[in-house]
Design a protein around this motif. Sequence first.
Motif, PDB file in Angstrom:
ATOM      1  N   GLY A   1       8.025  -1.791  -7.243  1.00  0.00           N
ATOM      2  CA  GLY A   1       7.359  -3.067  -7.452  1.00  0.00           C
ATOM      3  C   GLY A   1       5.850  -2.976  -7.506  1.00  0.00           C
ATOM      4  O   GLY A   1       5.256  -1.915  -7.307  1.00  0.00           O
TER       5      GLY A   1
ATOM      6  N   PRO B   1       9.762  -3.206   0.917  1.00  0.00           N
ATOM      7  CA  PRO B   1       8.303  -3.316   0.844  1.00  0.00           C
ATOM      8  C   PRO B   1       7.616  -3.226   2.198  1.00  0.00           C
ATOM      9  O   PRO B   1       6.407  -2.962   2.266  1.00  0.00           O
ATOM     10  CB  PRO B   1       8.084  -4.693   0.207  1.00  0.00           C
TER      11      PRO B   1
ATOM     12  N   GLU C   1       2.045 -11.400 -10.307  1.00  0.00           N
ATOM     13  CA  GLU C   1       2.882 -10.338  -9.761  1.00  0.00           C
ATOM     14  C   GLU C   1       2.814 -10.343  -8.235  1.00  0.00           C
ATOM     15  O   GLU C   1       3.841 -10.254  -7.550  1.00  0.00           O
ATOM     16  CB  GLU C   1       2.430  -8.987 -10.304  1.00  0.00           C
TER      17      GLU C   1
ATOM     18  N   ASN D   1       4.507 -13.430  -6.582  1.00  0.00           N
ATOM     19  CA  ASN D   1       5.967 -13.396  -6.512  1.00  0.00           C
ATOM     20  C   ASN D   1       6.479 -12.773  -5.217  1.00  0.00           C
ATOM     21  O   ASN D   1       7.653 -12.980  -4.856  1.00  0.00           O
ATOM     22  CB  ASN D   1       6.529 -12.627  -7.709  1.00  0.00           C
ATOM     23  N   MET D   2       5.648 -11.993  -4.536  1.00  0.00           N
ATOM     24  CA  MET D   2       6.093 -11.429  -3.263  1.00  0.00           C
ATOM     25  C   MET D   2       5.261 -11.965  -2.092  1.00  0.00           C
ATOM     26  O   MET D   2       5.245 -11.381  -1.012  1.00  0.00           O
ATOM     27  CB  MET D   2       6.040  -9.900  -3.288  1.00  0.00           C
TER      28      MET D   2
ATOM     29  N   ASP E   1       4.118 -13.744   1.103  1.00  0.00           N
ATOM     30  CA  ASP E   1       4.733 -14.147   2.366  1.00  0.00           C
ATOM     31  C   ASP E   1       3.588 -14.438   3.335  1.00  0.00           C
ATOM     32  O   ASP E   1       2.851 -13.537   3.706  1.00  0.00           O
ATOM     33  CB  ASP E   1       5.625 -13.033   2.907  1.00  0.00           C
TER      34      ASP E   1
ATOM     35  N   ARG F   1       2.356  -3.783   1.082  1.00  0.00           N
ATOM     36  CA  ARG F   1       1.351  -4.840   1.224  1.00  0.00           C
ATOM     37  C   ARG F   1      -0.007  -4.311   1.678  1.00  0.00           C
ATOM     38  O   ARG F   1      -0.960  -5.068   1.807  1.00  0.00           O
ATOM     39  CB  ARG F   1       1.854  -5.928   2.177  1.00  0.00           C
TER      40      ARG F   1
END
Length: 323
Positions: free
Chosen positions: A70, A97, A182, A185-186, A188, A198
Amino acid sequence: MMSIQVQPLPSINIPNGGLNMQVLRRQPQKEKVLVVMGATGTGKSRLSIDIATRFPAEIINSDKIQVYEGLDIATNKITEEEQCGIPHHLLGIIQDPASDFTAPAFCNMASLSTRSIVGRGQLPIIVGGSNSYIEALVDDENHEFRSRYECCFLWVDVSLPELHSFVSNRVNRMVAAGMVEEVRNMFDPDADHSRGIRRAIGVPELDRYFKMEPSLDKESRSRLLQEVIDEIKDNTFKLACRQLGKIHRLRNVKGWKLHRLNATEVFRKSGREADEAWEREVAGPSSKIVRRFLYSRGAPDQVYRNARAAAAAMGAAVAAASH
């Protein structure tokens, strides 16, 4: 029985008191490994592909962020098209991830990949910007890697002013390619940015923007996004400076023999002129270095030849003394 004392000959290396026959035993030739180093944005991936298309080789990724699946844009991961059919290892293989891909984990997986590549008669090319991981692999505590493999180090270098400009433009291209969405979309809000993918530059900065975005008007959002993009540029250049510092330490403190390839002229040109400069300043010289590394005889062969010559000289001396 006549005792014969053979003295060291001036043209060959025979220990005093005679020849130690142990040196006649040919030492096993070490397998070859190529390591391509450099700060982010200097063209390491491009050079590794160039070499792998000229020599039978496979590539091992040593970037501790690109090992995750990713965020291909944010991590500037080499595309399938750019790979030119060259097998790549440890690239986008970690699916979680949040998992922590440590240096020991890299060393274990990279060692396995290296053995597998060598077993197929190919040259392993280790390439990436995580120099601390490369150091942990090559200079392991038990010296196992160095005892098994002979390493050739290529260092792609670019002057800092040119690199600073390139990094800034590259971030602009990444944003244009969809990096913001992009990362969104992940997103948090409770994510730990000290672990996993991250940690990648661009994720913590954009996450700050995503948290504040709902409470801002359009003009404020646009201004904040530009501030975040500028921060990403600054942090990327700071990373490049840290990487360069580690490379200098490996060369000047630890004594690694690095073949420096100055790609600055490439970054000052564009189009065909840039490609010609790349071939002249980087790809061409690298190919010559790799060819010598792969096909010239190494030190163990020289020791064997010296020992064989010394043994022949000793035999001649004994034959002469016996007549």
